[in-house]
Enzyme design. Structure first.
Site, PDB file in Angstrom:
ATOM      1  N   ASP A   1       0.848  -1.194   0.000  1.00 13.38           N
ATOM      2  CA  ASP A   1       0.000   0.000   0.000  1.00 13.38           C
ATOM      3  C   ASP A   1       0.886   1.248   0.000  1.00 13.38           C
ATOM      4  O   ASP A   1       1.560   1.528   0.982  1.00 13.38           O
ATOM      5  CB  ASP A   1      -0.885  -0.058   1.256  1.00 13.38           C
ATOM      6  CG  ASP A   1      -2.039   0.925   1.217  1.00 13.38           C
ATOM      7  OD1 ASP A   1      -1.978   1.887   0.436  1.00 13.38           O
ATOM      8  OD2 ASP A   1      -2.994   0.731   1.990  1.00 13.38           O
TER       9      ASP A   1
ATOM     10  N   HIS B   1      -9.800  -0.916  -7.678  1.00 10.07           N
ATOM     11  CA  HIS B   1      -9.479   0.260  -6.854  1.00 10.07           C
ATOM     12  C   HIS B   1      -8.470   1.177  -7.547  1.00 10.07           C
ATOM     13  O   HIS B   1      -8.661   2.393  -7.585  1.00 10.07           O
ATOM     14  CB  HIS B   1      -8.944  -0.212  -5.498  1.00 10.07           C
ATOM     15  CG  HIS B   1      -8.571   0.876  -4.554  1.00 10.07           C
ATOM     16  ND1 HIS B   1      -9.502   1.711  -3.970  1.00 10.07           N
ATOM     17  CD2 HIS B   1      -7.362   1.278  -4.072  1.00 10.07           C
ATOM     18  CE1 HIS B   1      -8.882   2.564  -3.168  1.00 10.07           C
ATOM     19  NE2 HIS B   1      -7.580   2.327  -3.209  1.00 10.07           N
TER      20      HIS B   1
HETATM   21  C1  HEM Z   1      -3.850   2.690  -4.439  1.00 13.76           C
HETATM   22  C2  HEM Z   1      -5.503   0.040  -0.765  1.00 13.76           C
HETATM   23  C3  HEM Z   1      -8.436   3.672   0.545  1.00 13.76           C
HETATM   24  C4  HEM Z   1      -6.613   6.377  -2.998  1.00 13.76           C
HETATM   25  C5  HEM Z   1      -4.067   1.663  -3.573  1.00 13.76           C
HETATM   26  C6  HEM Z   1      -3.427   0.370  -3.636  1.00 13.76           C
HETATM   27  C7  HEM Z   1      -3.891  -0.355  -2.602  1.00 13.76           C
HETATM   28  C8  HEM Z   1      -4.827   0.460  -1.882  1.00 13.76           C
HETATM   29  C9  HEM Z   1      -3.499  -1.769  -2.239  1.00 13.76           C
HETATM   30  C10 HEM Z   1      -2.433  -0.074  -4.700  1.00 13.76           C
HETATM   31  C11 HEM Z   1      -1.036   0.199  -4.293  1.00 13.76           C
HETATM   32  C12 HEM Z   1      -0.752   1.655  -4.148  1.00 13.76           C
HETATM   33  O1  HEM Z   1      -0.623   2.386  -5.135  1.00 13.76           O
HETATM   34  O2  HEM Z   1      -0.677   2.104  -3.026  1.00 13.76           O
HETATM   35  C13 HEM Z   1      -6.429   0.818  -0.088  1.00 13.76           C
HETATM   36  C14 HEM Z   1      -7.130   0.392   1.101  1.00 13.76           C
HETATM   37  C15 HEM Z   1      -7.950   1.417   1.473  1.00 13.76           C
HETATM   38  C16 HEM Z   1      -7.770   2.477   0.508  1.00 13.76           C
HETATM   39  C17 HEM Z   1      -6.936  -0.950   1.782  1.00 13.76           C
HETATM   40  C18 HEM Z   1      -8.879   1.516   2.628  1.00 13.76           C
HETATM   41  C19 HEM Z   1      -8.790   0.765   3.715  1.00 13.76           C
HETATM   42  C20 HEM Z   1      -8.212   4.718  -0.329  1.00 13.76           C
HETATM   43  C21 HEM Z   1      -8.863   6.002  -0.254  1.00 13.76           C
HETATM   44  C22 HEM Z   1      -8.348   6.760  -1.246  1.00 13.76           C
HETATM   45  C23 HEM Z   1      -7.369   5.950  -1.950  1.00 13.76           C
HETATM   46  C24 HEM Z   1      -9.921   6.393   0.777  1.00 13.76           C
HETATM   47  C25 HEM Z   1      -8.635   8.189  -1.624  1.00 13.76           C
HETATM   48  C26 HEM Z   1      -9.789   8.781  -1.484  1.00 13.76           C
HETATM   49  C27 HEM Z   1      -5.693   5.622  -3.668  1.00 13.76           C
HETATM   50  C28 HEM Z   1      -4.865   6.132  -4.743  1.00 13.76           C
HETATM   51  C29 HEM Z   1      -4.085   5.061  -5.175  1.00 13.76           C
HETATM   52  C30 HEM Z   1      -4.440   3.933  -4.336  1.00 13.76           C
HETATM   53  C31 HEM Z   1      -4.848   7.551  -5.278  1.00 13.76           C
HETATM   54  C32 HEM Z   1      -3.030   5.093  -6.275  1.00 13.76           C
HETATM   55  C33 HEM Z   1      -3.644   4.879  -7.605  1.00 13.76           C
HETATM   56  C34 HEM Z   1      -2.563   5.018  -8.667  1.00 13.76           C
HETATM   57  O3  HEM Z   1      -1.610   4.238  -8.664  1.00 13.76           O
HETATM   58  O4  HEM Z   1      -2.677   5.932  -9.486  1.00 13.76           O
HETATM   59  N1  HEM Z   1      -4.923   1.684  -2.499  1.00 13.76           N
HETATM   60  N2  HEM Z   1      -6.841   2.073  -0.415  1.00 13.76           N
HETATM   61  N3  HEM Z   1      -7.323   4.718  -1.373  1.00 13.76           N
HETATM   62  N4  HEM Z   1      -5.406   4.307  -3.451  1.00 13.76           N
HETATM   63 FE1  HEM Z   1      -6.181   3.174  -1.992  1.00 13.76          FE
END
Ligand code: HEM
Length: 395
Positions: free
Chosen positions: A213, A304
């Protein structure tokens, strides 16, 4: 054994094995000493253009405390508190005791302690100061289940370090000084692996759903990084950043019923390497148009990463920082576990809010998480060696 040999033994078992090989307890204590120097001795400078918590590397412990002002506190009284907090934060982040120290972390090094302070809209209202448009309340989203008692607050303080005792000590020190001026309204704590000790240095942290993450975070020095992350408005926020804090519970029991393959489709990345399902390794840019043999998108429509990506949100870019929490079981028997989600950005309306508006509707992951608390703070710029936190607002 060599220093390199010691550093190579990155797990507790590895350390024990090396110690055993070179002669039992005496060697083990030497190893512990070296490791203590290595981790406990690390120091992140407190003063700088930006407050240290914004760009600091992943810390093993992240605590967040929101304080409310006591009734009738004036801007000058707040200034006095912030001046004292600044003095104490300089000492604590250098591993030095504060005046009247309680000895809680005596003998512990600074352990990469950072102390980062932000101001909520309620603080500015109490002081009859203008509230920046960036601090407008975050709108409600479908599926939110927010607990107002553990949200918002006049002053938000993020404390991070590789030693939880160091964090607890720092928070107690700040709370003691605040007595009579401000008191803790809510507090939460989270954790990560110890960077460079239990996992490789600089490794992307793994959250409690078992995903790497943070991979897609913008990187310091990349074009557009400063524009997306550091604030320009109002003047007192120049070089600061707006921080959105959400406590997001993971529905781990439901998540566990899914196959690994299904879990990976929901995020759009592999769990082992973090590589996008469109191919490559962890940091290969994902290809949202890539088809799989037999038809269909490699990264599905509700994945996601597709829904959160800047390309899907008019360029919206945030700097995410996560700390896992696992606070026992809820009355319904489910784990009270999830992610303390922090996002820094120039303007939350073009950052977190824009992305979350889409995620709440279209992100498949949203069925496995619940947003339980929310807070928004204006984190002013960092300090020069003679300045104090929040000086640009109060001078
Ligand atoms: C990407 C998990 C909540 C925004 C990711 C990734 C994971 C992840 C595994 C892919 C790896 C990475 O790029 O970090 C989660 C989990 C969440 C959560 C487990 C809640 C428990 C959120 C929320 C937001 C968000 C609330 C924004 C409102 C993003 C963004 C990316 C991302 C901007 C990157 C996308 C890209 O590579 O362009 N998240 N996320 N996430 N997440 Fe989340």
């Amino acid at each position: 054994f060599t220093r390199r040999g010691v550093l190579a033994a990155t797990s507790a078992a590895g350390v024990a094995a090396v110690a055993g090989a070179v002669g039992g307890d005496a060697a083990a204590s030497v190893l512990r000493g070296e490791r203590a120097e290595e981790v406990g001795g690390r120091r992140i400078p407190f003063d700088g253009a930006h407050q240290a918590g914004v760009l600091a590397p992943t810390a093993a412990h992240g605590w967040f405390a929101a304080f409310d002002l006591a009734p009738g506190v004036t801007a000058r009284q707040l200034e006095a508190l912030l001046r004292t907090w600044t003095r104490d934060a300089r000492l604590l982040t250098a591993g030095e005791p504060v005046p009247g120290d309680d000895a809680m972390a005596l003998g512990h090094g600074p352990s990469s302690l950072t102390i980062t302070v932000g101001f909520g809209a309620s603080l500015l209202r109490k002081l009859t100061m203008a509230v920046p448009a960036e601090l407008a309340a975050i709108p409600p989203f479908p599926r939110d289940q927010l607990d107002p008692g553990r949200g918002d607050g006049d002053i938000g303080v993020l404390l991070t370090a590789d030693d939880a005792v160091v964090v607890a000590h720092a928070l107690r020190a700040l709370s003691r000084t605040a007595r009579g001026t401000a008191a803790v309204r809510w507090q939460m704590s989270g954790f990560n692996a110890v960077d460079g000790v239990t996992v490789a240095k600089g490794a992307t942290p793994r959250n409690l759903m078992g995903q790497l993450d943070g991979t897609g975070n913008p990187k310091v020095g990349e074009p557009g990084f400063d524009t997306h992350i550091f604030a320009t408005d109002p003047g007192w926020m120049r070089g600061g950043s707006y921080l959105v804090f959400r406590r997001i519970r993971m529905l781990l029991d439901a998540w566990d019923t899914l196959s690994r393959e299904r879990q990976e489709q929901i995020v759009g990345r592999r769990k082992d390497t973090g590589a996008p399902l469109s191919g490559g390794t962890e940091f290969t840019p994902f290809d949202l148009g890539k088809q799989i043999p037999g038809g269909g998108l490699a990264i599905g429509p509700g994945a996601h990463v597709r829904q959160a990506a800047p390309a899907s949100n008019g360029g919206a870019t945030i700097l995410r920082k996560g700390f896992s929490y696992f606070d026992g079981l809820r009355p319904d028997g489910a784990p009270d576990a999830g992610l303390l989600f922090l996002a820094f950005q120039r303007d939350p309306r073009d950052g977190f809010t824009r992305i979350q508006q889409r995620l709440a509707l279209a992100d498949e992951l949203s069925r496995f998480i619940v947003h339980e608390t929310s807070a928004l703070f204006a984190v002013p710029p960092g300090t020069s060696s003679h300045g104090y936190l929040g000086q640009s607002l109060l001078e």
